[in-house]
Structures are given as structure tokens and as C-alpha cells.
Write a protein that holds these residues in place. Structure first.
Motif, mmCIF file in Angstrom:
data_model
loop_
_atom_site.group_PDB
_atom_site.id
_atom_site.type_symbol
_atom_site.label_atom_id
_atom_site.label_comp_id
_atom_site.label_asym_id
_atom_site.label_seq_id
_atom_site.Cartn_x
_atom_site.Cartn_y
_atom_site.Cartn_z
ATOM 1 N N ASN A 95 55.853 36.668 80.212
ATOM 2 C CA ASN A 95 57.285 36.974 80.113
ATOM 3 C C ASN A 95 58.036 36.573 81.379
ATOM 4 O O ASN A 95 58.556 37.423 82.105
ATOM 5 C CB ASN A 95 57.504 38.459 79.805
ATOM 6 N N TYR A 123 53.808 25.409 82.247
ATOM 7 C CA TYR A 123 52.933 25.827 81.170
ATOM 8 C C TYR A 123 52.493 24.598 80.395
ATOM 9 O O TYR A 123 53.085 23.531 80.499
ATOM 10 C CB TYR A 123 53.595 26.862 80.255
ATOM 11 N N TYR A 125 51.942 22.006 77.491
ATOM 12 C CA TYR A 125 52.709 21.538 76.345
ATOM 13 C C TYR A 125 52.083 22.089 75.064
ATOM 14 O O TYR A 125 50.866 22.075 74.901
ATOM 15 C CB TYR A 125 52.731 20.006 76.314
ATOM 16 N N ASP A 127 52.330 25.237 74.192
ATOM 17 C CA ASP A 127 52.400 26.683 74.325
ATOM 18 C C ASP A 127 53.864 27.111 74.211
ATOM 19 O O ASP A 127 54.780 26.311 74.407
ATOM 20 C CB ASP A 127 51.841 27.153 75.671
ATOM 21 N N ASP A 128 54.090 28.369 73.934
ATOM 22 C CA ASP A 128 55.465 28.842 73.742
ATOM 23 C C ASP A 128 56.179 29.196 75.051
ATOM 24 O O ASP A 128 57.354 29.525 75.048
ATOM 25 C CB ASP A 128 55.498 30.032 72.795
ATOM 26 N N GLY A 129 55.501 29.124 76.171
ATOM 27 C CA GLY A 129 56.133 29.414 77.457
ATOM 28 C C GLY A 129 56.132 30.877 77.836
ATOM 29 O O GLY A 129 56.629 31.252 78.899
ATOM 30 N N SER A 130 55.575 31.749 76.986
ATOM 31 C CA SER A 130 55.539 33.170 77.333
ATOM 32 C C SER A 130 54.459 33.468 78.374
ATOM 33 O O SER A 130 54.479 34.507 79.011
ATOM 34 C CB SER A 130 55.307 34.029 76.090
ATOM 35 N N CYS A 132 52.686 31.516 81.715
ATOM 36 C CA CYS A 132 52.868 30.333 82.553
ATOM 37 C C CYS A 132 52.318 30.591 83.953
ATOM 38 O O CYS A 132 51.900 31.700 84.279
ATOM 39 C CB CYS A 132 54.343 29.952 82.631
#
Length: 173
Positions: A95, A123, A125, A127-130, A132
Motif C-alpha cells: 500500500n 514493482y 510489470y 503486478d498491480d503496484g500494491s 513494491c
């Protein structure tokens, strides 16, 4: 007789102080490098460490370029030789939107001398970036020299304090 440069003197003091903390069991040194870039005639010393049982790391980067080294060795009259010092913290986190705001506040409180604090998130590529990796750079806007050698223990204490404060944000897998 060989006369060490500002860079070499600072490197020896930083390295010794960090390894003393390692020997005392306060930290674990995880990486170190001493690089010479012959293309631009610069030097860079990096030492990375973490608290025991932690994944967050602190990295001290000391560097000196050709102008600093030449100005010192050639004793140019208007030269202001010195070294650049940066501290980079790295931790996996979850988060990032809320965590990064809190981390920025924490670092601004801990590093009272008002260095520039830059957080860089990365993060994988797809992945959703949640989740990192957060690299937090603490950049000082002036060179340091041998006159700041006595400040090295305080600098290291600040890095330890920062690692402790960052630990709750460390992503547990």
C-alpha cells in the motif's frame, strides 16, 4: 610519502564505524563496494547494512569526482574539494500511497538538517503496484570533508533510528 585524499580518509572512517556496529551485533553488513570509474575519473564507496532480523537496508554512498580529487591534489587556490554523501534506505512495502506519506513525515522529523528526501517506487510489470520496493534517498546539498569526520557516528545513529522507524512498513512475506 603518500598523502591520502579527503575521500580516502572519510571512506576509512565510515567503513570502520559501520564494521564496529556489525561487530557489536547491532547490524549486519550485506554489501560493500569501492569503485573507480576511469571514464570520468571518479570514485564511489558504497556500504549497505540492515538491522538483525530485518529486510530494510541502509546504504551509505560516498563519492568524489575528478574536480574534487584534482583540486585537492593540485592544491588549486580556489578549489573547494570534498565528497558527496547520500544515504539510501530500501524496503519492500505494501500500500505505497498511504505508507509513503507516513514515511516522508517520519524521515523529515528524524533528519532535522533538512536534506532532500526522495522516494522511488518500483514493482514488477504485470503486478498491480500494491506491493513494491521503496528506495528512499536522503540527499545532502553540500559536500563534506574531514571537518565532518566527528559527525559520522551521529550519521550512523540516524540511519539506525530510521531503520527502526521504517520497520513497521516493511512488507512481511
Amino acid at each position: 610519502m603518500f598523502d591520502p585524499t579527503i575521500y580516502e580518509n572519510l571512506k576509512v572512517v565510515i567503513e570502520g564505524a559501520v564494521y564496529d556496529l556489525d561487530l557489536e551485533g547491532q547490524i549486519v553488513v550485506t554489501h560493500r563496494s569501492d569503485l573507480i570509474d576511469l571514464a570520468v575519473m571518479s570514485r564511489c564507496y558504497i556500504i549497505r547494512y540492515r538491522l538483525k532480523d530485518s529486510r530494510s537496508t541502509a546504504e551509505i554512498r560516498l563519492s568524489a569526482g575528478l574536480v574534487d580529487l584534482a583540486g585537492e591534489k593540485m592544491e588549486w587556490k580556489n578549489a573547494l574539494p570534498g565528497c558527496k554523501l547520500d544515504v539510501v534506505f530500501s524496503l519492500p512495502l505494501r500500500n505505497p500511497e498511504s505508507a509513503c506519506r507516513n514515511i516522508q513525515d517520519i524521515l523529515q522529523q528524524l533528519w532535522e538538517t533538512n536534506p532532500t528526501i526522495v522516494q522511488t517506487l518500483s514493482y514488477r510489470y504485470g503486478d498491480d503496484g500494491s506491493r513494491c520496493l521503496n528506495e528512499i534517498g536522503v540527499h545532502f546539498d553540500r559536500k563534506i570533508g574531514e571537518g565532518q569526520i566527528e559527525d559520522i557516528p551521529d550519521l550512523l545513529e540516524h540511519t539506525l533510528r530510521t531503520l527502526r522507524q521504517l520497520e513497521p512498513y516493511n512488507l512481511e512475506e
